[in-house]
Design a protein around this motif. Structure first.
Motif, PDB file in Angstrom:
ATOM      1  N   ASP A   1       0.808  -1.227   0.000  1.00 62.74           N
ATOM      2  CA  ASP A   1       0.000   0.000   0.000  1.00 62.74           C
ATOM      3  C   ASP A   1       0.838   1.272   0.000  1.00 62.74           C
ATOM      4  OD1 ASP A   1       0.932   0.102   2.609  1.00 62.74           O
ATOM      5  OD2 ASP A   1      -1.053   0.203   3.538  1.00 62.74           O
ATOM      6  N   GLY A   2       2.177   1.126  -0.003  1.00 65.37           N
ATOM      7  CA  GLY A   2       3.051   2.285  -0.052  1.00 65.37           C
ATOM      8  C   GLY A   2       3.233   2.978   1.283  1.00 65.37           C
ATOM      9  N   LYS A   3       2.801   2.336   2.359  1.00 66.77           N
ATOM     10  CA  LYS A   3       2.888   2.936   3.693  1.00 66.77           C
ATOM     11  C   LYS A   3       3.473   1.928   4.671  1.00 66.77           C
ATOM     12  CE  LYS A   3      -1.280   5.467   2.592  1.00 66.77           C
ATOM     13  NZ  LYS A   3      -2.702   5.583   2.810  1.00 66.77           N
ATOM     14  N   ILE A   4       4.222   2.449   5.627  1.00 63.65           N
ATOM     15  CA  ILE A   4       4.846   1.603   6.637  1.00 63.65           C
ATOM     16  C   ILE A   4       4.381   2.071   8.008  1.00 63.65           C
ATOM     17  CG2 ILE A   4       7.034   0.883   7.658  1.00 63.65           C
ATOM     18  CD1 ILE A   4       8.280   1.602   4.889  1.00 63.65           C
ATOM     19  N   THR A   5       3.979   1.121   8.827  1.00 65.46           N
ATOM     20  CA  THR A   5       3.565   1.430  10.192  1.00 65.46           C
ATOM     21  C   THR A   5       4.707   1.110  11.155  1.00 65.46           C
ATOM     22  OG1 THR A   5       2.699  -0.778  10.605  1.00 65.46           O
ATOM     23  CG2 THR A   5       1.166   0.848   9.635  1.00 65.46           C
ATOM     24  N   LYS A   6       4.558   1.533  12.390  1.00 68.33           N
ATOM     25  CA  LYS A   6       5.542   1.218  13.423  1.00 68.33           C
ATOM     26  C   LYS A   6       5.660  -0.301  13.588  1.00 68.33           C
ATOM     27  CE  LYS A   6       4.775   3.535  16.993  1.00 68.33           C
ATOM     28  NZ  LYS A   6       4.342   4.107  18.251  1.00 68.33           N
ATOM     29  N   GLU A   7       4.552  -0.997  13.440  1.00 77.58           N
ATOM     30  CA  GLU A   7       4.558  -2.450  13.570  1.00 77.58           C
ATOM     31  C   GLU A   7       5.365  -3.093  12.444  1.00 77.58           C
ATOM     32  OE1 GLU A   7       1.777  -0.507  13.811  1.00 77.58           O
ATOM     33  OE2 GLU A   7       1.590  -0.673  15.985  1.00 77.58           O
ATOM     34  N   ASP A   8       5.254  -2.557  11.227  1.00 77.47           N
ATOM     35  CA  ASP A   8       6.048  -3.064  10.105  1.00 77.47           C
ATOM     36  C   ASP A   8       7.535  -2.911  10.403  1.00 77.47           C
ATOM     37  OD1 ASP A   8       3.766  -3.622   8.520  1.00 77.47           O
ATOM     38  OD2 ASP A   8       3.781  -1.618   7.637  1.00 77.47           O
ATOM     39  N   LEU A   9       7.907  -1.771  10.949  1.00 79.59           N
ATOM     40  CA  LEU A   9       9.299  -1.503  11.286  1.00 79.59           C
ATOM     41  C   LEU A   9       9.784  -2.461  12.369  1.00 79.59           C
ATOM     42  CD1 LEU A   9      11.694   0.307  10.673  1.00 79.59           C
ATOM     43  CD2 LEU A   9      10.774   1.969  12.278  1.00 79.59           C
ATOM     44  N   GLU A  10       8.948  -2.712  13.342  1.00 79.72           N
ATOM     45  CA  GLU A  10       9.302  -3.640  14.414  1.00 79.72           C
ATOM     46  C   GLU A  10       9.508  -5.054  13.868  1.00 79.72           C
ATOM     47  OE1 GLU A  10       7.409  -5.200  18.613  1.00 79.72           O
ATOM     48  OE2 GLU A  10       6.802  -3.228  17.881  1.00 79.72           O
ATOM     49  N   LEU A  11       8.674  -5.469  12.931  1.00 77.14           N
ATOM     50  CA  LEU A  11       8.833  -6.791  12.320  1.00 77.14           C
ATOM     51  C   LEU A  11      10.163  -6.907  11.578  1.00 77.14           C
ATOM     52  CD1 LEU A  11       5.238  -7.512  10.959  1.00 77.14           C
ATOM     53  CD2 LEU A  11       6.437  -8.726  12.792  1.00 77.14           C
ATOM     54  N   LEU A  12      10.566  -5.857  10.891  1.00 82.68           N
ATOM     55  CA  LEU A  12      11.854  -5.881  10.191  1.00 82.68           C
ATOM     56  C   LEU A  12      13.003  -6.011  11.180  1.00 82.68           C
ATOM     57  CD1 LEU A  12      13.445  -5.611   7.489  1.00 82.68           C
ATOM     58  CD2 LEU A  12      13.658  -3.200   8.065  1.00 82.68           C
ATOM     59  N   LEU A  13      12.945  -5.264  12.264  1.00 82.58           N
ATOM     60  CA  LEU A  13      13.993  -5.351  13.273  1.00 82.58           C
ATOM     61  C   LEU A  13      14.087  -6.766  13.830  1.00 82.58           C
ATOM     62  CD1 LEU A  13      13.377  -1.961  15.101  1.00 82.58           C
ATOM     63  CD2 LEU A  13      15.307  -2.526  13.607  1.00 82.58           C
ATOM     64  N   LYS A  14      12.962  -7.412  14.016  1.00 82.20           N
ATOM     65  CA  LYS A  14      12.956  -8.790  14.514  1.00 82.20           C
ATOM     66  C   LYS A  14      13.626  -9.738  13.523  1.00 82.20           C
ATOM     67  CE  LYS A  14       9.020  -8.298  17.574  1.00 82.20           C
ATOM     68  NZ  LYS A  14       7.648  -8.684  17.900  1.00 82.20           N
ATOM     69  N   GLN A  15      13.494  -9.460  12.228  1.00 82.69           N
ATOM     70  CA  GLN A  15      14.156 -10.288  11.215  1.00 82.69           C
ATOM     71  C   GLN A  15      15.676 -10.208  11.345  1.00 82.69           C
ATOM     72  OE1 GLN A  15      12.752  -9.107   7.341  1.00 82.69           O
ATOM     73  NE2 GLN A  15      10.683  -9.830   7.727  1.00 82.69           N
ATOM     74  N   PHE A  16      16.170  -9.122  11.917  1.00 81.66           N
ATOM     75  CA  PHE A  16      17.608  -8.943  12.110  1.00 81.66           C
ATOM     76  C   PHE A  16      18.043  -9.300  13.525  1.00 81.66           C
ATOM     77  CE2 PHE A  16      16.978  -6.569   8.259  1.00 81.66           C
ATOM     78  CZ  PHE A  16      18.114  -6.886   7.524  1.00 81.66           C
ATOM     79  N   GLY A  17      17.183  -9.969  14.279  1.00 80.00           N
ATOM     80  CA  GLY A  17      17.547 -10.463  15.597  1.00 80.00           C
ATOM     81  C   GLY A  17      17.330  -9.494  16.737  1.00 80.00           C
ATOM     82  N   ILE A  18      16.617  -8.419  16.490  1.00 78.41           N
ATOM     83  CA  ILE A  18      16.310  -7.471  17.560  1.00 78.41           C
ATOM     84  C   ILE A  18      14.885  -7.778  18.013  1.00 78.41           C
ATOM     85  CG2 ILE A  18      16.091  -5.049  18.195  1.00 78.41           C
ATOM     86  CD1 ILE A  18      18.037  -4.427  15.886  1.00 78.41           C
ATOM     87  N   ASN A  19      14.744  -8.306  19.208  1.00 75.42           N
ATOM     88  CA  ASN A  19      13.453  -8.806  19.671  1.00 75.42           C
ATOM     89  C   ASN A  19      12.994  -8.116  20.953  1.00 75.42           C
ATOM     90  OD1 ASN A  19      13.064 -11.040  17.708  1.00 75.42           O
ATOM     91  ND2 ASN A  19      14.984 -11.733  18.611  1.00 75.42           N
ATOM     92  N   GLY A  20      11.768  -8.422  21.333  1.00 77.74           N
ATOM     93  CA  GLY A  20      11.224  -7.970  22.605  1.00 77.74           C
ATOM     94  C   GLY A  20      11.216  -6.469  22.770  1.00 77.74           C
ATOM     95  N   THR A  21      11.592  -6.048  23.969  1.00 78.88           N
ATOM     96  CA  THR A  21      11.585  -4.639  24.310  1.00 78.88           C
ATOM     97  C   THR A  21      12.531  -3.842  23.411  1.00 78.88           C
ATOM     98  OG1 THR A  21      11.081  -5.187  26.602  1.00 78.88           O
ATOM     99  CG2 THR A  21      11.924  -2.979  26.192  1.00 78.88           C
TER     100      THR A  21
END
Length: 105
Positions: free
Chosen positions: A39-59
């Protein structure tokens, strides 16, 4: 403590910084990685999911996503658009430097 310092502290010590920095250095590639529904838009949740893909989890993922989102959302409309991503790489690099400076003490 500033939100930048909190975000830098949230970066795990064992993170592959070059892989994460590489993902953030190409705005169009980053947009395609984040915008799963096209949809051409990124939410905070989308950004958090990407960080998790790189091993940054939880808090840590929540703190970093919140900080990055707040800094990247240039017009403060609650979504990140492709034009907002131009500055993403610099923000992440600054956080890595800040974390390194703090660990040198």
């Amino acid at each position: 403590m500033s939100s930048a310092q909190e975000a830098a502290n949230a970066l795990p010590s064992n993170i592959n910084t070059s892989a994460l920095q590489g993902a953030f250095s190409n705005p169009m590639q980053l947009m395609s990685m984040l915008d799963k529904n096209g949809d051409g838009k990124i939410t905070k949740e989308d950004l958090e999911l990407l960080l998790k893909q790189f091993g940054i989890n939880g808090t840590a993922a929540k703190v970093l996503a919140k900080y990055l989102f707040k800094q990247i959302d240039a017009n403060k409309n609650g979504i990140i658009e492709p034009s907002d991503l131009v500055q993403a790489s610099g923000l992440l690099l600054n956080l890595f430097k800040l974390k390194q400076e703090r660990s040198d003490f």
